[in-house]
Design an enzyme around this catalytic site. Structure first.
Site: not given
Ligand code: IMP
Ligand code: MG
Length: 201
Positions: A104-105, A108, A157, A170
């Site tokens: 996963e990237d 968050d 962010f 990207r």
């Molecule tokens: P989560 O479900 O809140 O953990 O969000 C995860 C997803 O939100 C990641 O796979 C990203 O696609 C997106 N995301 C969360 N934070 C960022 C950020 O700082 N930049 C870009 N995408 C983000």
């Molecule tokens: Mg993602």
């Protein structure tokens, strides 16, 4: 290489440069190689943010691994989590009996991964681990046991190296912070013909 501060990427706040990314991914690859010695892990990349990380990580692992991808959407708008996770593309093949590593990237809130892990657990893999390039510990809402983490980052962010803002940026080779109080406008995509005609951006 697309350097910071070009007209295309009008921000200079580089958080992680390509050299640091490369060095850390080499370490993660070596660690996974040791941990899965003799095995055949299945790397599952979460589209689209993980594509560059997945490509580099896979080549840093010295094992006969396999790769698959899935796509989920977790974001209602460009920068705020909606908490709603929707499956957009499922895996190509079953994972029963496999050692799965979800790539996963960024973690968050952790909601996306919590959903994915639960979903994949039901398919009977031998094991599931998570390899996340970035985590924002301050934002964690759901407890995620991520075995492999590239970098812990502050609550900003970020874009680049796969991460997007409204699908753009990207393709930066580094990770940079965006000023959330001053986000650039995202213009609709222009065709080459429109550019030649001097169509306004
Ligand atoms: P989560 O479900 O809140 O953990 O969000 C995860 C997803 O939100 C990641 O796979 C990203 O696609 C997106 N995301 C969360 N934070 C960022 C950020 O700082 N930049 C870009 N995408 C983000
Ligand atoms: Mg993602």
């Amino acid at each position: 290489m697309i350097t910071p501060g070009t007209p295309f990427a009008p921000f200079n706040d580089v958080l992680i440069d390509p050299e640091r990314l490369k060095a850390r991914i080499a370490e993660l690859g070596a660690e996974i190689t040791r941990d899965y010695q003799g095995g055949n892990p299945l790397l599952i990349g979460v589209l689209k943010g993980s594509v560059f990380f997945m490509a580099d990580l896979a080549r840093a692992i010295d094992l006969p691994l396999e790769m698959d991808f899935m796509a989920v959407s977790s974001y209602g708008n460009a920068t705020e989590s909606s908490g709603v996770v929707r499956m957009l593309k499922d895996l190509d093949a079953p994972i029963a009996g496999r050692d799965v590593i979800i790539v996963e990237d960024i973690i968050d809130s952790g909601r996306t991964l919590a959903y994915l892990v639960e979903l994949l657990q039901q398919r009977g893999p031998a094991s599931i681990e998570i390899c996340a390039l970035l985590t924002k510990p301050e934002r964690a809402e759901v407890e995620i046991g991520s075995r492999y983490v590239g970098f812990e980052i502050p609550n900003r962010f970020v874009v680049g190296y796969g991460l997007d803002y409204a699908e753009r940026y990207r393709n930066l080779e580094y990770i940079c912070c965006m000023d959330e109080t001053n986000l650039p406008p995202i213009e609709p995509a222009r065709t080459r013909a429109q550019v030649e005609e001097g169509h306004p951006a």
